[in-house]
Design an enzyme around this catalytic site. Sequence first.
Site, PDB file in Angstrom:
ATOM      1  CG  ASP A 148      -1.696   1.194   1.487  1.00 34.12           C
ATOM      2  OD1 ASP A 148      -1.863   1.969   0.526  1.00 34.12           O
ATOM      3  OD2 ASP A 148      -2.181   1.376   2.625  1.00 34.12           O
ATOM      4  CG  ASP A 187      -5.982   3.391   0.502  1.00 30.46           C
ATOM      5  OD1 ASP A 187      -5.114   2.483   0.596  1.00 30.46           O
ATOM      6  OD2 ASP A 187      -6.664   3.566  -0.533  1.00 30.46           O
ATOM      7  CG  ASP A 208      -1.405   1.730  -3.585  1.00 34.88           C
ATOM      8  OD1 ASP A 208      -0.233   1.310  -3.700  1.00 34.88           O
ATOM      9  OD2 ASP A 208      -1.769   2.493  -2.660  1.00 34.88           O
ATOM     10  CG  ASP A 240      -7.590 -12.063 -13.042  1.00 35.12           C
ATOM     11  OD1 ASP A 240      -8.467 -12.714 -13.631  1.00 35.12           O
ATOM     12  OD2 ASP A 240      -7.008 -12.452 -12.012  1.00 35.12           O
ATOM     13  CG  ASP A 273     -12.416 -14.929 -12.993  1.00 40.33           C
ATOM     14  OD1 ASP A 273     -11.734 -15.383 -12.066  1.00 40.33           O
ATOM     15  OD2 ASP A 273     -13.621 -14.632 -12.872  1.00 40.33           O
ATOM     16  CD  GLU A 303     -10.692 -19.496 -11.727  1.00 37.32           C
ATOM     17  OE1 GLU A 303     -10.824 -19.654 -10.514  1.00 37.32           O
ATOM     18  OE2 GLU A 303     -11.510 -18.847 -12.407  1.00 37.32           O
ATOM     19  CG  HIS A 351      -7.278 -15.026  -5.626  1.00 35.94           C
ATOM     20  ND1 HIS A 351      -6.775 -15.683  -6.734  1.00 35.94           N
ATOM     21  CD2 HIS A 351      -8.521 -14.653  -5.952  1.00 35.94           C
ATOM     22  CE1 HIS A 351      -7.686 -15.680  -7.683  1.00 35.94           C
ATOM     23  NE2 HIS A 351      -8.755 -15.066  -7.247  1.00 35.94           N
ATOM     24  CG  ASP A 352     -10.248 -18.087  -5.882  1.00 35.58           C
ATOM     25  OD1 ASP A 352     -10.669 -17.044  -5.354  1.00 35.58           O
ATOM     26  OD2 ASP A 352     -10.172 -18.239  -7.115  1.00 35.58           O
TER      27      ASP A 352
HETATM   28  C1  GLC Z   1     -12.562 -16.873  -9.979  1.00 35.09           C
HETATM   29  C2  GLC Z   1     -11.718 -16.003  -9.092  1.00 35.09           C
HETATM   30  C3  GLC Z   1     -12.452 -15.797  -7.805  1.00 35.09           C
HETATM   31  C4  GLC Z   1     -13.754 -15.102  -8.101  1.00 35.09           C
HETATM   32  C5  GLC Z   1     -14.563 -15.883  -9.119  1.00 35.09           C
HETATM   33  C6  GLC Z   1     -15.672 -15.053  -9.686  1.00 35.09           C
HETATM   34  O1  GLC Z   1     -12.720 -18.128  -9.466  1.00 35.09           O
HETATM   35  O2  GLC Z   1     -10.468 -16.588  -8.922  1.00 35.09           O
HETATM   36  O3  GLC Z   1     -11.700 -15.074  -6.887  1.00 35.09           O
HETATM   37  O4  GLC Z   1     -14.504 -14.974  -6.932  1.00 35.09           O
HETATM   38  O5  GLC Z   1     -13.786 -16.259 -10.217  1.00 35.09           O
HETATM   39  O6  GLC Z   1     -15.157 -14.085 -10.546  1.00 35.09           O
END
Ligand code: GLC
Length: 558
Positions: free
Chosen positions: A38, A42, A46, A115, A220, A280, A341-342
């Site tokens: 950051d 905030d 970023d 992304d 995605d 993905e 991140h999931d």
């Molecule tokens: C993908 C992303 C996830 C998001 C989902 C909906 O799985 O990795 O973080 O919530 O798509 O866009």
Amino acid sequence: MSVTSILSGNKENNQSKSGSEWWRSAVIYQIYPRSFADANGDGMGDLKGITERLPYLARLGVDAIWLSPFYKSPQADAGYDVADYRQVDPLFGTLDDFDAMLDKAHASGLRVLVDLVPNHSSDEHEWFKAALASPEGSPERERYMFRDGKGENGELPPNNWQSVFGGDAWTRPEGQKQWYLHIFDTKQPDFNWQNPEVRAEFESVLRFWLDRGVDGFRVDVAHGLVKEEGLPDFDEEYQQSMVEGGNQGPMWDQDGVHDIYRDWRKVLNEYDGDRMMVAEAWVKPQERLALYIRSDEMQQAFNFDYLLAHWDAAEVRHLIDESLAQTALAKAPTTWVMSNHDSVRHTSRFGLSNPGDRPNGIGRDSEQPDEALGLQRARAFAFVTFFLPGAAYIYQGEELGLPEHTTMEDKYRQDPTFWRTKGEEIGRDGCRVPLPWKADAPAFGFGPSDQTWLPQPQAFARYAVDVEEADSDSTLALYRKVLEVRAEHHLGQGELEWLDAPAEDTLLARNGDVYMMVNFGESAVKLPWDDAKVLAASHAQSSDSELDGNTGIWFQRG
Ligand code: GLC
């Protein structure tokens, strides 16, 4: 010692030695912009924060970075709900900040993937607002999935599909007759990919970012864009989870998605510099996943079977064999990915009583992982992952051995999964916590203030970058070393040969002139040879002739 199998699935990888098709063996670092660094204080990461920290990433030894969404968004799903695909959200900065980051990354030898979120937009996207304001059957509505409801007055959803985040996949806006489909949150309406206008728009979005100079896209929900004709009900006995369900269900992995990626590949091919796409796609079995990486589609797909692996030598070996065999058929590289991140961070998954289990988040009332054991295994597992031919991904903080935040108070949670399931599913906040850069600074140096959008656990002090930089046994030092050896010995472009391991819980393999031995068991195992010259080890070993339990080494002979 007999060679039990030679996996030459990555012959094509040799091309990347010459600099072309760089993605075949690249190590790609996932930046989750909200939580990386950051710059303005905030409490939200970023683009300037990323720019400032690029030297850290160059020093780590990665080839590229992938940025999770930083586009204009109401942040209902942490930016995976895009309101404008061509704008940076003010939370993260400006387009100029993006360009500055991109230039500096390129100057530091790092490629940049962004992304792309094509399955759905935000409900605050101009197109969706126009759709709501336009009559049924209008061209504005045709960009999304509007349908009449069932029941006498259309008061029931058009079919029985459930949202991945819990609850119905349909919403009927106030005062409207029709319902709209959202496979994720209510604020993420699905696009209608049968509509040529949607296709044209996304090709234009691709060009917008390619023209700016990005090196590619992480796509995605790549398996979700096209839905089965007629939107038939879905047998509810299957859970409609992306992860467990894989390709099961009329909303996933329809053959029609491949036409879209063929068109996109043509767009990418118009540009120089070997731009790439990675899918993905939570698709099973591996044969179906391989379809996404045919030579006229994407270059890579995330290998989620590997991400879901348990701490089990036989399972891991089987997954590696299967992945290499499938991707070899497609003449594409495999990707090795342990966290994102999931998912619960693998350091914490490996510390569970069934190591490698993948709960949807870990909360205060869940089983708490053994932090030290999980970290020990995660460090050893890096000796498998980065040894393998193909591309590898690192999720930010993994190089520090960062654990999941497993005791976060519910009031801080932001993942729609938690709120839509009324807390039944903990969700993904625990792996998205802002990174610790300095142990003694407010917010562990995440930014210049004490603000963080999610609270950091006290344990993060031990994992701060400045602490690990000063410690030659730290996980950061280990990652730097492992990536250096991987590059020096061209492991990413190499070939894997399994060798007979000296114990059941152990993997032994060769890649070029380097050997890997990883002990998944608890007790020490004798090394097969007495001439091993250790190049790197996940831990200091108790004896020169043995490999301790839950540890790994790379070595040469003679
Ligand atoms: C993908 C992303 C996830 C998001 C989902 C909906 O799985 O990795 O973080 O919530 O798509 O866009």
